[in-house]
Scaffold this motif. Sequence first.
Motif, PDB file in Angstrom:
ATOM      1  N   TYR A 163       0.807  -1.216   0.000  1.00 20.36           N
ATOM      2  CA  TYR A 163       0.000   0.000   0.000  1.00 20.36           C
ATOM      3  C   TYR A 163       0.844   1.272   0.000  1.00 20.36           C
ATOM      4  CZ  TYR A 163      -3.589  -3.370   1.369  1.00 20.36           C
ATOM      5  OH  TYR A 163      -4.434  -4.454   1.421  1.00 20.36           O
ATOM      6  N   LYS A 164       2.066   1.150  -0.467  1.00 22.99           N
ATOM      7  CA  LYS A 164       3.014   2.272  -0.434  1.00 22.99           C
ATOM      8  C   LYS A 164       2.467   3.513  -1.138  1.00 22.99           C
ATOM      9  CE  LYS A 164       7.896   3.240  -1.379  1.00 22.99           C
ATOM     10  NZ  LYS A 164       9.166   2.660  -1.897  1.00 22.99           N
ATOM     11  N   GLN A 165       1.773   3.319  -2.261  1.00 18.79           N
ATOM     12  CA  GLN A 165       1.267   4.442  -3.046  1.00 18.79           C
ATOM     13  C   GLN A 165       0.208   5.249  -2.316  1.00 18.79           C
ATOM     14  OE1 GLN A 165      -1.484   3.396  -6.293  1.00 18.79           O
ATOM     15  NE2 GLN A 165      -1.297   1.250  -5.642  1.00 18.79           N
ATOM     16  N   PHE A 166      -0.409   4.670  -1.277  1.00 17.11           N
ATOM     17  CA  PHE A 166      -1.497   5.339  -0.581  1.00 17.11           C
ATOM     18  C   PHE A 166      -1.041   6.073   0.685  1.00 17.11           C
ATOM     19  CE2 PHE A 166      -3.409   1.656  -2.774  1.00 17.11           C
ATOM     20  CZ  PHE A 166      -4.299   2.320  -3.601  1.00 17.11           C
ATOM     21  N   HIS A 167       0.247   6.000   0.994  1.00 24.96           N
ATOM     22  CA  HIS A 167       0.757   6.583   2.232  1.00 24.96           C
ATOM     23  C   HIS A 167       1.832   7.623   1.942  1.00 24.96           C
ATOM     24  CE1 HIS A 167      -1.184   3.822   5.115  1.00 24.96           C
ATOM     25  NE2 HIS A 167      -1.052   2.914   4.175  1.00 24.96           N
ATOM     26  N   ASP A 168       2.056   8.499   2.908  1.00 21.75           N
ATOM     27  CA  ASP A 168       3.190   9.415   2.815  1.00 21.75           C
ATOM     28  C   ASP A 168       4.483   8.602   2.844  1.00 21.75           C
ATOM     29  OD1 ASP A 168       1.663  11.778   2.799  1.00 21.75           O
ATOM     30  OD2 ASP A 168       1.442  11.678   4.981  1.00 21.75           O
ATOM     31  N   PRO A 169       5.511   9.060   2.134  1.00 23.81           N
ATOM     32  CA  PRO A 169       6.788   8.333   2.148  1.00 23.81           C
ATOM     33  C   PRO A 169       7.349   8.219   3.565  1.00 23.81           C
ATOM     34  CG  PRO A 169       6.776  10.026   0.433  1.00 23.81           C
ATOM     35  CD  PRO A 169       5.550  10.253   1.273  1.00 23.81           C
ATOM     36  N   VAL A 170       7.939   7.064   3.862  1.00 15.53           N
ATOM     37  CA  VAL A 170       8.582   6.858   5.157  1.00 15.53           C
ATOM     38  C   VAL A 170      10.000   7.405   5.075  1.00 15.53           C
ATOM     39  CG1 VAL A 170       9.326   5.144   6.851  1.00 15.53           C
ATOM     40  CG2 VAL A 170       7.192   4.808   5.591  1.00 15.53           C
ATOM     41  N   SER A 171      10.378   8.244   6.016  1.00 14.43           N
ATOM     42  CA  SER A 171      11.706   8.852   5.993  1.00 14.43           C
ATOM     43  C   SER A 171      12.789   7.798   6.205  1.00 14.43           C
ATOM     44  CB  SER A 171      11.827   9.922   7.076  1.00 14.43           C
ATOM     45  OG  SER A 171      11.840   9.326   8.362  1.00 14.43           O
ATOM     46  N   PHE A 172      14.003   8.121   5.746  1.00 10.77           N
ATOM     47  CA  PHE A 172      15.135   7.205   5.925  1.00 10.77           C
ATOM     48  C   PHE A 172      15.370   6.936   7.409  1.00 10.77           C
ATOM     49  CE2 PHE A 172      19.715   6.501   6.571  1.00 10.77           C
ATOM     50  CZ  PHE A 172      19.877   5.355   5.796  1.00 10.77           C
ATOM     51  N   LYS A 173      15.242   7.980   8.218  1.00 14.26           N
ATOM     52  CA  LYS A 173      15.447   7.844   9.661  1.00 14.26           C
ATOM     53  C   LYS A 173      14.449   6.859  10.262  1.00 14.26           C
ATOM     54  CE  LYS A 173      15.677  10.604  13.916  1.00 14.26           C
ATOM     55  NZ  LYS A 173      15.528  11.967  14.498  1.00 14.26           N
ATOM     56  N   SER A 174      13.172   6.984   9.869  1.00 18.12           N
ATOM     57  CA  SER A 174      12.146   6.081  10.395  1.00 18.12           C
ATOM     58  C   SER A 174      12.363   4.648   9.930  1.00 18.12           C
ATOM     59  CB  SER A 174      10.745   6.555   9.971  1.00 18.12           C
ATOM     60  OG  SER A 174      10.420   7.770  10.593  1.00 18.12           O
ATOM     61  N   LYS A 175      12.794   4.494   8.684  1.00 18.99           N
ATOM     62  CA  LYS A 175      13.057   3.149   8.169  1.00 18.99           C
ATOM     63  C   LYS A 175      14.115   2.430   8.997  1.00 18.99           C
ATOM     64  CE  LYS A 175      11.767   3.666   3.297  1.00 18.99           C
ATOM     65  NZ  LYS A 175      12.251   3.703   1.891  1.00 18.99           N
ATOM     66  N   ILE A 176      15.072   3.206   9.507  1.00 17.44           N
ATOM     67  CA  ILE A 176      16.142   2.617  10.307  1.00 17.44           C
ATOM     68  C   ILE A 176      15.723   2.435  11.763  1.00 17.44           C
ATOM     69  CG2 ILE A 176      18.493   2.931  11.170  1.00 17.44           C
ATOM     70  CD1 ILE A 176      18.311   2.327   8.155  1.00 17.44           C
ATOM     71  N   LEU A 177      15.115   3.488  12.349  1.00 13.93           N
ATOM     72  CA  LEU A 177      14.884   3.493  13.796  1.00 13.93           C
ATOM     73  C   LEU A 177      13.614   2.773  14.235  1.00 13.93           C
ATOM     74  CD1 LEU A 177      16.041   7.106  14.753  1.00 13.93           C
ATOM     75  CD2 LEU A 177      17.305   4.959  14.923  1.00 13.93           C
ATOM     76  N   PHE A 178      12.531   2.882  13.461  1.00 11.28           N
ATOM     77  CA  PHE A 178      11.263   2.298  13.897  1.00 11.28           C
ATOM     78  C   PHE A 178      11.362   0.790  14.124  1.00 11.28           C
ATOM     79  CE2 PHE A 178       7.011   0.502  13.248  1.00 11.28           C
ATOM     80  CZ  PHE A 178       6.284   1.232  14.165  1.00 11.28           C
ATOM     81  N   PRO A 179      11.962   0.031  13.200  1.00 10.06           N
ATOM     82  CA  PRO A 179      12.092  -1.414  13.470  1.00 10.06           C
ATOM     83  C   PRO A 179      12.897  -1.711  14.731  1.00 10.06           C
ATOM     84  CG  PRO A 179      12.458  -0.953  11.144  1.00 10.06           C
ATOM     85  CD  PRO A 179      12.421   0.378  11.843  1.00 10.06           C
ATOM     86  N   VAL A 180      13.866  -0.845  15.055  1.00 12.29           N
ATOM     87  CA  VAL A 180      14.715  -1.087  16.220  1.00 12.29           C
ATOM     88  C   VAL A 180      13.968  -0.825  17.515  1.00 12.29           C
ATOM     89  CG1 VAL A 180      16.795  -0.349  17.450  1.00 12.29           C
ATOM     90  CG2 VAL A 180      16.844  -0.608  14.955  1.00 12.29           C
ATOM     91  N   TRP A 181      13.336   0.351  17.634  1.00 16.31           N
ATOM     92  CA  TRP A 181      12.721   0.689  18.924  1.00 16.31           C
ATOM     93  C   TRP A 181      11.321   0.126  19.078  1.00 16.31           C
ATOM     94  CZ3 TRP A 181       8.169   3.295  19.522  1.00 16.31           C
ATOM     95  CH2 TRP A 181       7.735   4.181  18.533  1.00 16.31           C
ATOM     96  N   ARG A 182      10.681  -0.253  17.984  1.00 16.01           N
ATOM     97  CA  ARG A 182       9.296  -0.724  18.069  1.00 16.01           C
ATOM     98  C   ARG A 182       9.156  -2.201  17.721  1.00 16.01           C
ATOM     99  NH1 ARG A 182       4.523   1.829  20.097  1.00 16.01           N
ATOM    100  NH2 ARG A 182       2.703   0.978  19.036  1.00 16.01           N
TER     101      ARG A 182
END
Length: 363
Positions: A109-128
């Motif tokens: 569903y990537k086309q339907f969402h705002d782009p995920v920032s590079f920072k979030s791509k790295i940090l979100f999987p780690v802390w969440r």
Amino acid sequence: MKLTILHVADIKLDPFSGMGRIAYFWKKAFEEAGHEFIHLGKEEVKTNHPSQFPKQAYKLFRLKYAAKKPDVILAHEPVSGIFIGKNIPVALFSHGIEQREWNLRNKVYKQFHDPVSFKSKILFPVWRLVNCNKGLKKANLLLLSNKEDQTYAIQKYNRKCNDIVIFRNGVKEDFLANCITKEKTGECVIGFAATWIKRKGTGLITKVAKKLADQDINVKWLLFGTVFPKEDILKEFPTELHSKIDIVSTFNEYEEKSLYEKCDIFILPSFFEGQSLALLQGMASGLCCITSDNCAQLDLIQHRINGLLFKTGDFEDLSDQIELAINNPKFRNKLGENARESVIDRKWNVVSKEVVRQIEQIA
């Protein structure tokens, strides 16, 4: 036997919110069964960012409750991992598996969402997601909210069916009392109840509203519980539609039922859900509910029997289903009657006792 249940989730127990409402009624059911229910949440665990909550919650647990040793830790998915391996049974509850949502958001569903920032791509999987995945792999019991999540847990985490329970969310009793079938004529009111974010399908709503207007189909929109201010949301719609759109950003517990009663159709075009309380309340209100074909919507709605399903992300299909409901009032009312009948056994005191029984079995 009296049990001590430690409930850990970054929420406030609140009978008028979403996750808070679920936890509130669980607490009530555990206490009515004679158990002790200790909650570690927003008010008990002070943090500056959600990433801090698991460690701070565990620290408070060690300080205040480790010596007492609860019989079961009932942990929300994002905090569950840190409580694994402490020689206490862990029951993980999820309102939508977060790794699955993250994958869908970034791929399908990537086309339907705002782009995920590079920072979030790295940090979100780690802390969440690390904590989520550890809990999903190793918790004694998984309380999941829909069959799609169950299948995902079996396939990704090698869980057994016996380790998983799909719990049921409830409906407030006043929604089930004295529901009168609508016999309205004139323009239909289409209701939507959720925070105004893209995951909830808001982009589809704006497209459908414009298409229906272009076809001279006379409808009104009631968007409630949007959180964001009316003026910000209206900017996403053509100016000529503004008079047809009512927005209630927030409401209190006494206004909730009356908002549903103003609607003829309820829509839930979400790309990902756990088990939507808003949908259950729409069904209990006897509304024709039109939902995307994913998550618990598939468990709750049988197409053309107690509601209508549309292909997730397809605004043309959503528009077609809305037109079908608008143009066939008797059919619409029948779907609403069937929807209400299908949730009539979902009073909170009933479904919460089901959770209590599952937790008692692993203590």
